[in-house]
Design an enzyme around this catalytic site. Sequence first.
Site, PDB file in Angstrom:
ATOM      1  N   TYR A 229      -2.503  -1.992  10.185  1.00 44.58           N
ATOM      2  CA  TYR A 229      -2.425  -2.106   8.721  1.00 44.58           C
ATOM      3  C   TYR A 229      -1.107  -1.502   8.218  1.00 44.58           C
ATOM      4  CZ  TYR A 229      -3.941  -1.558   3.824  1.00 44.58           C
ATOM      5  OH  TYR A 229      -4.038  -1.604   2.451  1.00 44.58           O
TER       6      TYR A 229
ATOM      7  N   SER B 141       0.862  -1.193   0.000  1.00 44.80           N
ATOM      8  CA  SER B 141       0.000   0.000   0.000  1.00 44.80           C
ATOM      9  C   SER B 141       0.889   1.230   0.000  1.00 44.80           C
ATOM     10  CB  SER B 141      -0.862   0.000   1.269  1.00 44.80           C
ATOM     11  OG  SER B 141      -1.513   1.257   1.425  1.00 44.80           O
TER      12      SER B 141
END
Length: 265
Positions: A161, A148
């Site tokens: 995350y 990401s």
Amino acid sequence: MNTGRRTIVRLEGRTALVTGAAQGIGAHIAEGLAREGARVAVTDIQPTDPVVESIRANGGTAVGIHLDVTSEVGVADAFARVEELWGPVDILVNNAALGTPVALVRDLELDAWERTLKVNLTGTMLCTRAALRQMTGRPGSTVINIASNVAKRGLPHRSAYVASKWAVLGLTQTLALETALDGIRVNTVCPGPVETPHLDEVMRGHAEAEGTTVEGIAEQWRTSAPIGRFIDAREVVDVCLFLASDASSALTGEAINVSGGLVMS
Ligand SMILES: NC(=O)c1ccc[n+]([C@@H]2O[C@H](COP(=O)([O-])OP(=O)(O)OC[C@H]3O[C@@H](n4cnc5c(N)ncnc54)[C@H](O)[C@@H]3O)[C@@H](O)[C@H]2O)c1
């Protein structure tokens, strides 16, 4: 096979396994790999039938396999099944991930932190380990990790995350060093926000945590990228296809941004 998307690379004769491919970016990656000629194992904890059927309807080759990436036995079984069907896996895409919890560290539940690390990081390691056991001695094999843009920066409310995705970059670089002389390549793709069920869920979480609306968060995230829009899943797929193919033969240990300029290093 004609799905209206231009051909970028050819992957005939290659066997691919994509995790978390029942929906979202993973489903698009599975369809893209099949479109370019790879045989694709579409794996997820959710039913994968719609993706498998769509690939087959477009002339591609696919099998659906139930796979929880956190299960050591489940991972071994899934890779054994693919090998039995089509031979060793040549292309692994570690895509499965959890985007939650959305909470400040001071409010974080240990269980939620551990669950995210287990899926996003341990799951990536387990699948890669199983793949490398089939790839060793087969130069040209590739592992693609979906991280990401937050693998390169911080983001309040998303510590688990963010930490898991930074860790995937460290794992990628280590794997690249371990496998380079075997002719195996390991790379990471770092997307900006892509409209998927995952994004909807995390934007709802941010809206609640930050006392604003989902529309407000969406607008903020859309405009934070210099290109002023969300990323289309197919733009992530194109980079994955490049990394899966021999066109990227000198790339290993890379973390390629597909973020419209949101992150640039
Ligand atoms: N959507 C975005 O904005 C965005 C941005 C950057 C990175 N990413 C990354 O892209 C990847 C795909 O994201 P998405 O938006 O398509 O997510 P998504 O939530 O829509 O899909 C993720 C899939 O992973 C599966 N999954 C969850 N736990 C699993 C487990 N234990 N084993 C196997 N499968 C499991 C889910 O069932 C789901 O089908 C993820 O790695 C995500 O972190 C997404």
